[in-house]
Design an enzyme around this catalytic site. Structure first.
Site, PDB file in Angstrom:
ATOM      1  N   ASP A  71      -6.439  -6.777   6.276  1.00  0.00           N
ATOM      2  CA  ASP A  71      -7.834  -6.415   6.017  1.00  0.00           C
ATOM      3  C   ASP A  71      -8.571  -6.091   7.304  1.00  0.00           C
ATOM      4  O   ASP A  71      -8.054  -6.299   8.398  1.00  0.00           O
ATOM      5  CB  ASP A  71      -8.552  -7.538   5.240  1.00  0.00           C
ATOM      6  CG  ASP A  71      -8.202  -8.942   5.736  1.00  0.00           C
ATOM      7  OD1 ASP A  71      -7.763  -9.074   6.891  1.00  0.00           O
ATOM      8  OD2 ASP A  71      -8.358  -9.892   4.962  1.00  0.00           O
ATOM      9  N   ASN A 143     -12.335 -20.482  -0.639  1.00  0.00           N
ATOM     10  CA  ASN A 143     -12.567 -20.245  -2.075  1.00  0.00           C
ATOM     11  C   ASN A 143     -11.293 -19.767  -2.781  1.00  0.00           C
ATOM     12  O   ASN A 143     -11.351 -19.313  -3.914  1.00  0.00           O
ATOM     13  CB  ASN A 143     -13.702 -19.229  -2.288  1.00  0.00           C
ATOM     14  CG  ASN A 143     -13.382 -17.866  -1.694  1.00  0.00           C
ATOM     15  OD1 ASN A 143     -12.316 -17.657  -1.118  1.00  0.00           O
ATOM     16  ND2 ASN A 143     -14.309 -16.925  -1.830  1.00  0.00           N
ATOM     17  N   HIS A 145      -9.364 -17.224  -1.778  1.00  0.00           N
ATOM     18  CA  HIS A 145      -9.033 -15.792  -1.647  1.00  0.00           C
ATOM     19  C   HIS A 145      -7.796 -15.599  -0.769  1.00  0.00           C
ATOM     20  O   HIS A 145      -7.461 -16.453   0.064  1.00  0.00           O
ATOM     21  CB  HIS A 145     -10.223 -14.965  -1.146  1.00  0.00           C
ATOM     22  CG  HIS A 145     -10.592 -15.101   0.302  1.00  0.00           C
ATOM     23  ND1 HIS A 145     -11.873 -14.905   0.761  1.00  0.00           N
ATOM     24  CD2 HIS A 145      -9.877 -15.390   1.412  1.00  0.00           C
ATOM     25  CE1 HIS A 145     -11.915 -15.050   2.070  1.00  0.00           C
ATOM     26  NE2 HIS A 145     -10.720 -15.350   2.495  1.00  0.00           N
ATOM     27  N   GLU A 150     -11.405 -11.436  -3.345  1.00  0.00           N
ATOM     28  CA  GLU A 150     -12.296 -12.546  -3.675  1.00  0.00           C
ATOM     29  C   GLU A 150     -12.089 -12.990  -5.123  1.00  0.00           C
ATOM     30  O   GLU A 150     -11.705 -12.182  -5.983  1.00  0.00           O
ATOM     31  CB  GLU A 150     -13.753 -12.097  -3.499  1.00  0.00           C
ATOM     32  CG  GLU A 150     -14.115 -11.710  -2.068  1.00  0.00           C
ATOM     33  CD  GLU A 150     -14.347 -12.901  -1.149  1.00  0.00           C
ATOM     34  OE1 GLU A 150     -13.723 -13.968  -1.345  1.00  0.00           O
ATOM     35  OE2 GLU A 150     -15.168 -12.757  -0.221  1.00  0.00           O
TER      36      GLU A 150
HETATM   37  C1  GLP Z   1     -10.435 -14.464   6.256  1.00  0.00           C
HETATM   38  C2  GLP Z   1      -9.280 -13.517   5.978  1.00  0.00           C
HETATM   39  C3  GLP Z   1      -8.199 -14.205   5.185  1.00  0.00           C
HETATM   40  C4  GLP Z   1      -7.857 -15.525   5.828  1.00  0.00           C
HETATM   41  C5  GLP Z   1      -9.067 -16.403   5.809  1.00  0.00           C
HETATM   42  C6  GLP Z   1      -8.783 -17.794   6.333  1.00  0.00           C
HETATM   43  O1  GLP Z   1     -11.306 -14.574   5.197  1.00  0.00           O
HETATM   44  N1  GLP Z   1      -9.669 -12.356   5.273  1.00  0.00           N
HETATM   45  O2  GLP Z   1      -7.065 -13.363   5.150  1.00  0.00           O
HETATM   46  O3  GLP Z   1      -6.827 -16.133   5.114  1.00  0.00           O
HETATM   47  O4  GLP Z   1     -10.025 -15.762   6.627  1.00  0.00           O
HETATM   48  O5  GLP Z   1      -9.041 -17.825   7.693  1.00  0.00           O
HETATM   49  P1  GLP Z   1      -8.664 -19.061   8.574  1.00  0.00           P
HETATM   50  O6  GLP Z   1      -7.253 -18.850   9.005  1.00  0.00           O
HETATM   51  O7  GLP Z   1      -9.602 -19.005   9.740  1.00  0.00           O
HETATM   52  O8  GLP Z   1      -8.820 -20.277   7.735  1.00  0.00           O
END
Ligand code: GLP
Length: 259
Positions: A71, A143, A145, A150
């Site tokens: 993303d 959440n 995702h 989402e």
């Molecule tokens: C973002 C990304 C996700 C990732 C999430 C968790 O929202 N789009 O792909 O899994 O963050 O991030 P973290 O690794 O900081 O918990």
């Protein structure tokens, strides 16, 4: 399906780096192309350090390695944020992994891919034309995702239609804006983009292997809910992974207790 608990972040990072390195090396040493799906966030930072060390030490020829990120943030006008944006995912990947790989190994920036908010459908076509993703690394949002897919209510979308979602541009949920402001924007909400382009559920679930990592206490709630429910639901996008034929979850027992 493998669900593995390790003691802490360091152990999770080492285990994940070994899994990814072994799979990449197995293909590249046979002269095969390898499509590696990458994630951003705090979860994979240490793993990327270890992976770069392993690749550099092994002196593998990386000219057949391509990467596909999940993303990228998008602006109000739905353009990808510039690489100079402090939260840019391309910038993150450059800093945490790409720049750490020895340039002599033949890894080319032209083989690093991010979805384009101007033409998201082209990403799915490009992945398919490249032969599909061999291994997709994933984190999990607080959440539930995955990437920026989402949660949606089952009254809005069917279980099957959610699994078929393509790469697309979408507004981020309030929960994700709050989470990422806290965990990656140093609490400064003005830095947080309100839109993103995300790899869809369909190309993620089509990856040959999925490796999901969880290491923060806030991820216990979605993981527990998924394990308790046992069947996929758009309300918890990560729940779809449990049906994937080659899926591996590694979580850290010092922060997460899913049973
Ligand atoms: C973002 C990304 C996700 C990732 C999430 C968790 O929202 N789009 O792909 O899994 O963050 O991030 P973290 O690794 O900081 O918990």
């Amino acid at each position: 399906m493998i669900t593995e608990s390790v003691c802490n972040y360091e152990a999770m990072s080492a285990a994940a780096a070994s899994i990814i390195y072994s799979d990449v090396a197995r293909c590249l040493q046979k002269g095969e192309r390898y499509n590696l799906g990458l994630a951003t966030g705090n979860t994979p930072i240490r793993l990327y350090e270890e992976l770069a060390v392993k690749l550099n030490t092994a002196r593998l020829d990386l000219s057949l390695l391509s990467t596909w990120n999940l993303d990228e943030y998008a602006t109000e006008s739905r353009a990808a944020v510039p690489v100079t944006h402090p939260l840019s995912y391309r910038r993150f990947m450059e800093e945490k992994l790409f720049s750490k790989i020895d340039p002599a190994l033949g890894f080319s920036r032209e083989c690093t891919h991010f979805p384009d908010p101007d033409d998201p459908a082209s990403y799915d076509r490009a992945i398919a034309a490249a032969g599909g993703i061999d291994l997709q690394l994933l984190g999990i949002g607080f959440n539930g995702h995955i990437a920026f897919n989402e949660p949606m209510s089952e009254s809005e979308i069917s279980v099957a239609d959610f699994a078929a979602l393509p790469t697309r541009v979408l507004p981020l949920s309030d929960e994700t804006i709050a989470q990422n402001t806290h965990v990656t924007a140093g609490g400064d909400e003005s830095l947080m983009p309100r839109y993103a382009v995300t790899m869809g559920m369909a190309p993620i679930l089509a990856a040959k292997k999925c490796l999901l990592l969880a290491c923060f206490a806030e991820q216990e709630k979605p993981l527990r809910a998924i394990l308790k429910r046992g069947v996929p639901t758009p309300e918890l996008p990560a729940s779809y992974l449990w049906q994937h034929p080659d899926y591996h979850l590694i979580y850290t027992a010092d922060k997460i207790n899913v049973y």
